[in-house]
Enzyme design. Structure first.
Site, short mmCIF file in Angstrom:
data_model
loop_
_atom_site.label_atom_id
_atom_site.label_comp_id
_atom_site.label_asym_id
_atom_site.label_seq_id
_atom_site.Cartn_x
_atom_site.Cartn_y
_atom_site.Cartn_z
N TYR A 69 0.77 -1.25 0.03
CA TYR A 69 0.06 -0.14 -0.12
C TYR A 69 0.89 1.27 0.07
O TYR A 69 0.77 2.24 -0.90
CB TYR A 69 -0.89 0.11 1.23
N LYS A 115 0.87 3.99 -3.10
CA LYS A 115 0.61 5.40 -2.99
C LYS A 115 1.58 6.30 -3.14
O LYS A 115 1.52 7.41 -3.76
CB LYS A 115 0.03 5.45 -1.60
#
Length: 477
Positions: free
Chosen positions: A383, A387
Site C-alpha cells: 500500500y 501510494k
C-alpha cells in the site's frame, strides 16, 4: 326592505370583517413563507432582528437556522426575552435590551457583521438604522436586508398619508429606492422589500481612488466564492459508494457539479446517487472494477455519451491489504498495484484524453499520507509503495498536461475515522495512532471535502502536480 334591516346590516359588517381577517391571516402566512424561503436560499448564520415586537416569523427563522446560527434581537425590555426561556431555540437567540440606535452603534464599533437584517419601516428611526448598518459595513458582502411594512405607494405622492407611521414608511421606501449601493425587489407579499448590496462589478459612482483590477472586481468579475462553484461541470468519483469517495461525491455535487458515482458494488453507488438526488443534485450510479481496462473505458464513454464531457475526474478507489514485508505475496502486491496504481493510471489516461480534447479538465487522485512517511505500527508495504507511485504519477501528468489545460493533483489524507476501526480489537492501534497525530484526533471524511472542491474548481487553475496533505500534522512528527 330586507336589505335595510339592522340584522342584515350587521351580517354584512360581520362578513366584511371575516373577509378582512381571513385575508390578513393569509397575507401574514405568505410573509412568513417568504421569509422562510429566503433563509433557506441565503443560508444565513447571523441575523440582526430590529423590530421591537417578536412575531411568529422570528420563531420560523430560528427553526430554519443551522445549529451554529444565531439571531441578535433588539428588544425594549427583557420581558420579551422570557418568551424563549427554557425553549430549545433559546441558544440561537441573543437579546440586546435598550435603544436600537445605541445597540447598533455598539455592534458596529465591535465589528459585528450579519448575513441578514430585518428592519421595520414603521419603527421610530428606521432610516437611521438602515444608514448605520450600510455605512458601518454591518451587512456582509452578500447579505440582505428585509424591510417590513414599507409603503405600497409607487407614485411617491404622500397626499394619502395622514399619520406619522405612514410617513416613516414612505420615507424609508424612498431612501431604499435612491440608494445606489443596493438593488431591491418587492416581494409578492404586502409591504416587504428585500435589498442586497450590489456586486462591485456594478459600482461606478464611488470608484475614485480605488484600484480597478481583478483583485477588486474579482477575476473575470467573479468573487472567490463564485470561482469555487462547479455549476455546469461534470464529475465522476471512483470508489464513490462509501467513505472518502462518498464525501467527495457530496462535496462536488453541493458545489454544483453533476456526479457519476462509480463503485464495484452497484447497490452502494445507487445509495449515494439517491442521497445526492434528495439534495437536488443530478447524479448517476455506475459499477466498475477500475483494474479492468474495459470497465474504465465503458464508464468514461458512458459519461461522455450522456453528459457530453468530463470536467472533473476524481480517482479515489483503492485497497489496502496489510501484511509484514516478509509475508507479502506477489498476489497481494499485484492486486494492490492493479487497483491503486495501474487502475488509477488507466482512469487518468482515459479521462485525460477527453479533457485534452476539450482543452480543460481537473484530475484529482487520492494518494495517502503513507506516500510521505511509513505509518506504524501496521505493516503495509504494498500500500505504501503504491501510494508513493500515485504521487509521482500525479506530478508527471501534472507537468505534461498543464500547458494543454489539464491540471492533475492529488490529496493525501491521514488515517480516516471509519466504523471499522472502532472495534475492540483495533482499540490499542487507534490509541497509538492518536499519539502520533498533533491534532489529537483522526481525520473525518468531512475534513477532506473542501480540498476536493478547491482542486476541482477554477480557483486552483495554477496548481498542478501537487500533493495536498491533510493529516492533522502526523507526517511532521
Amino acid at each position: 326592505m330586507k336589505s335595510t334591516t339592522p340584522m342584515y346590516k350587521l351580517c354584512v359588517v360581520l362578513q366584511s370583517n371575516l373577509i378582512y381577517f381571513r385575508d390578513a391571516k393569509l397575507q401574514y402566512h405568505r410573509v412568513n413563507q417568504a421569509y422562510k424561503m429566503l433563509v433557506q436560499l441565503t443560508r444565513p448564520r447571523k441575523i440582526l432582528y430590529l423590530p421591537h415586537h417578536f412575531s411568529e416569523n422570528l420563531e420560523d427563522l430560528l427553526n430554519h437556522l443551522p445549529e451554529d446560527g444565531q439571531i441578535v434581537a433588539c428588544v425594549s425590555s427583557l420581558e420579551q426575552h422570557h418568551l424563549w426561556k427554557e425553549s430549545s431555540l433559546e441558544k440561537k437567540i441573543h437579546t440586546k435590551v435598550g435603544s436600537i440606535e445605541d445597540i447598533l452603534k455598539k455592534l458596529a464599533a465591535s465589528g459585528e457583521q450579519y448575513d441578514m437584517v430585518f428592519i421595520d419601516a414603521t419603527e421610530e428611526n428606521p432610516i437611521n438604522y438602515y444608514n448605520l448598518i450600510m455605512n458601518s459595513n454591518m451587512l456582509k458582502m452578500d447579505g440582505v436586508i428585509c424591510v417590513q411594512n414599507v409603503s405600497a405607494n409607487e407614485t411617491g405622492s404622500q397626499e394619502h398619508i395622514n399619520d406619522e407611521i405612514g410617513l416613516r414608511s414612505e420615507e424609508m421606501t424612498d431612501v431604499i429606492n435612491v440608494d445606489t449601493r443596493v438593488e431591491q425587489v418587492a416581494l409578492p407579499v404586502k409591504g416587504v422589500i428585500v435589498t442586497k448590496r450590489l456586486p462591485v462589478s456594478h459600482i461606478n459612482d464611488t470608484m475614485k481612488g480605488v484600484a480597478d483590477d481583478d483583485v477588486f472586481r474579482g477575476f473575470k468579475g467573479r468573487s472567490i466564492l463564485d470561482r469555487l462553484r462547479l455549476d455546469g461541470k461534470v464529475a465522476y468519483v471512483t470508489g464513490g459508494g462509501q467513505g472518502i469517495g462518498r464525501a467527495f461525491a457530496h462535496a462536488l455535487g453541493e458545489a454544483g457539479a453533476k456526479v457519476a458515482v462509480i463503485d464495484m458494488v452497484l447497490e452502494k453507488a445507487e445509495a449515494v446517487a439517491n442521497e445526492l438526488g434528495l439534495k437536488g443534485i443530478h447524479s448517476v450510479a455506475m459499477t466498475a472494477d477500475i483494474s479492468k481496462e474495459e470497465d474504465v473505458k465503458r464508464v468514461v464513454d458512458t459519461i461522455v455519451a450522456n453528459w457530453k464531457k468530463i470536467d472533473i475526474a476524481c480517482n479515489n478507489a483503492g485497497i489496502n491489504m496489510n501484511s509484514a514485508s516478509e509475508d507479502t505475496t506477489l498476489e497481494e502486491w499485484d492486486k494492490t498495484f492493479s487497483v491503486n496504481l495501474r487502475g488509477l493510471f488507466m482512469c487518468c489516461q482515459a479521462a485525460g484524453r477527453i479533457m485534452l480534447s476539450q482543452g480543460y479538465g481537473k484530475i484529482i487522485n487520492t494518494a495517502s499520507m503513507a506516500s510521505l512517511i511509513v505509518p506504524h505500527p501496521q505493516k503495509q508495504l504494498a500500500y505504501n509503495t503504491s501510494k508513493a507511485g500515485v504521487v509521482k504519477l500525479t506530478q508527471t501528468l501534472g507537468t505534461e498536461w498543464i500547458d494543454r489545460g489539464v491540471r492533475v493533483n492529488c490529496i493525501s489524507p491521514g488515517i480516516v475515522d471509519t466504523p471499522l476501526i472502532h472495534s475492540e480489537a483495533l482499540k490499542p492501534l487507534v490509541t497509538r495512532w492518536l499519539a502520533d497525530i498533533p491534532a489529537g484526533r483522526l481525520a473525518q471524511v468531512t475534513d477532506l471535502q473542501a480540498a476536493v472542491v478547491y482542486l476541482a474548481s477554477e480557483a486552483s487553475d495554477y496548481m498542478t502536480g501537487h500533493n495536498l496533505v491533510i493529516e492533522g500534522g502526523q507526517s511532521l512528527w
